[in-house]
Design an enzyme around this catalytic site. Sequence first.
Site, PDB file in Angstrom:
ATOM      1  CG  HIS A 202      -8.883  -3.383  -2.170  1.00  0.00           C
ATOM      2  ND1 HIS A 202      -9.937  -2.747  -2.791  1.00  0.00           N
ATOM      3  CD2 HIS A 202      -8.582  -2.626  -1.079  1.00  0.00           C
ATOM      4  CE1 HIS A 202     -10.256  -1.665  -2.108  1.00  0.00           C
ATOM      5  NE2 HIS A 202      -9.461  -1.560  -1.061  1.00  0.00           N
TER       6      HIS A 202
ATOM      7  CG  ASN B  60     -11.797  -0.543   4.160  1.00  0.00           C
ATOM      8  OD1 ASN B  60     -12.150  -0.878   5.290  1.00  0.00           O
ATOM      9  ND2 ASN B  60     -10.650   0.057   3.929  1.00  0.00           N
TER      10      ASN B  60
ATOM     11  CG  ASP C  87      -2.060   0.977   1.116  1.00  0.00           C
ATOM     12  OD1 ASP C  87      -3.210   0.515   1.022  1.00  0.00           O
ATOM     13  OD2 ASP C  87      -1.812   2.211   1.102  1.00  0.00           O
ATOM     14  CB  ILE C  88       0.803   4.286  -2.114  1.00  0.00           C
ATOM     15  CG1 ILE C  88       1.915   5.170  -2.656  1.00  0.00           C
ATOM     16  CG2 ILE C  88      -0.440   5.080  -1.784  1.00  0.00           C
ATOM     17  CD1 ILE C  88       1.592   5.786  -4.013  1.00  0.00           C
TER      18      ILE C  88
ATOM     19  CD  GLN D 226     -14.961  -0.843  -2.091  1.00  0.00           C
ATOM     20  OE1 GLN D 226     -16.094  -1.087  -1.678  1.00  0.00           O
ATOM     21  NE2 GLN D 226     -14.415  -1.483  -3.111  1.00  0.00           N
TER      22      GLN D 226
ATOM     23  CG  HIS E 201      -6.705  -2.838   3.230  1.00  0.00           C
ATOM     24  ND1 HIS E 201      -6.005  -1.663   3.039  1.00  0.00           N
ATOM     25  CD2 HIS E 201      -7.915  -2.642   2.657  1.00  0.00           C
ATOM     26  CE1 HIS E 201      -6.761  -0.798   2.377  1.00  0.00           C
ATOM     27  NE2 HIS E 201      -7.931  -1.365   2.134  1.00  0.00           N
TER      28      HIS E 201
HETATM   29  P1  5GP Z   1      -9.676   1.285   0.294  1.00  0.00           P
HETATM   30  O1  5GP Z   1      -9.745   2.617   0.977  1.00  0.00           O
HETATM   31  O2  5GP Z   1     -10.442   1.321  -1.014  1.00  0.00           O
HETATM   32  O3  5GP Z   1     -10.063   0.121   1.152  1.00  0.00           O
HETATM   33  O4  5GP Z   1      -8.151   1.029  -0.027  1.00  0.00           O
HETATM   34  C1  5GP Z   1      -7.474   1.611  -1.097  1.00  0.00           C
HETATM   35  C2  5GP Z   1      -6.023   1.613  -0.729  1.00  0.00           C
HETATM   36  O5  5GP Z   1      -5.263   1.921  -1.883  1.00  0.00           O
HETATM   37  C3  5GP Z   1      -5.640   2.667   0.333  1.00  0.00           C
HETATM   38  O6  5GP Z   1      -5.124   2.028   1.493  1.00  0.00           O
HETATM   39  C4  5GP Z   1      -4.601   3.522  -0.360  1.00  0.00           C
HETATM   40  O7  5GP Z   1      -3.544   3.928   0.482  1.00  0.00           O
HETATM   41  C5  5GP Z   1      -4.114   2.623  -1.487  1.00  0.00           C
HETATM   42  N1  5GP Z   1      -3.607   3.348  -2.636  1.00  0.00           N
HETATM   43  C6  5GP Z   1      -4.115   4.481  -3.178  1.00  0.00           C
HETATM   44  N2  5GP Z   1      -3.393   4.859  -4.262  1.00  0.00           N
HETATM   45  C7  5GP Z   1      -2.405   3.916  -4.392  1.00  0.00           C
HETATM   46  C8  5GP Z   1      -1.345   3.748  -5.355  1.00  0.00           C
HETATM   47  O8  5GP Z   1      -1.175   4.505  -6.310  1.00  0.00           O
HETATM   48  N3  5GP Z   1      -0.527   2.678  -5.175  1.00  0.00           N
HETATM   49  C9  5GP Z   1      -0.684   1.795  -4.135  1.00  0.00           C
HETATM   50  N4  5GP Z   1       0.200   0.784  -4.046  1.00  0.00           N
HETATM   51  N5  5GP Z   1      -1.687   1.921  -3.218  1.00  0.00           N
HETATM   52  C10 5GP Z   1      -2.542   2.968  -3.367  1.00  0.00           C
END
Ligand code: 5GP
Length: 115
Positions: free
Chosen positions: A101, A88, A31-32, A95, A103
């Site tokens: 996805h 999420n 994760d970034i 989300q 985590h």
């Molecule tokens: P969500 O919030 O949808 O459950 O998770 C999305 C995740 O993607 C977040 O934890 C966020 O930090 C990660 N993310 C967003 N942009 C990027 C990216 O460009 N590269 C990577 N590796 N992770 C990302």
Amino acid sequence: MSDDTLFDKILRKEIPAEVVYEDESVLAFYDINPQAPVHVLVVPKARFCNVSELKDGDAETVGRFMMGVSHVAEKLGLTERGYRVVFNTGPDALQTVEYLHAHILGGRSMEWPPG
Ligand code: 5GP
């Protein structure tokens, strides 16, 4: 609902990611914006928006995806101490990427309940 999300682009290698594991069913990458010492995202190569979109007929695909999650955690050395797997799902869960996805969070003790 976009079918060309960030994770679609990472799967197509159009956007770089630090890949930690890949097999025929999943891709896993860091994760970034890590929320734990180890924070990896696992995405299935089959496309779903989130857990709510899964159907009974997807059980085998989802099973392979979950095996990928298990393999990644083992590869990262998280199995002995444990780790958290988070999906999420939808707006109340915050989300942000509409592509299923998991985590994987580990490397520290977690708290409960989550915020
Ligand atoms: P969500 O919030 O949808 O459950 O998770 C999305 C995740 O993607 C977040 O934890 C966020 O930090 C990660 N993310 C967003 N942009 C990027 C990216 O460009 N590269 C990577 N590796 N992770 C990302």
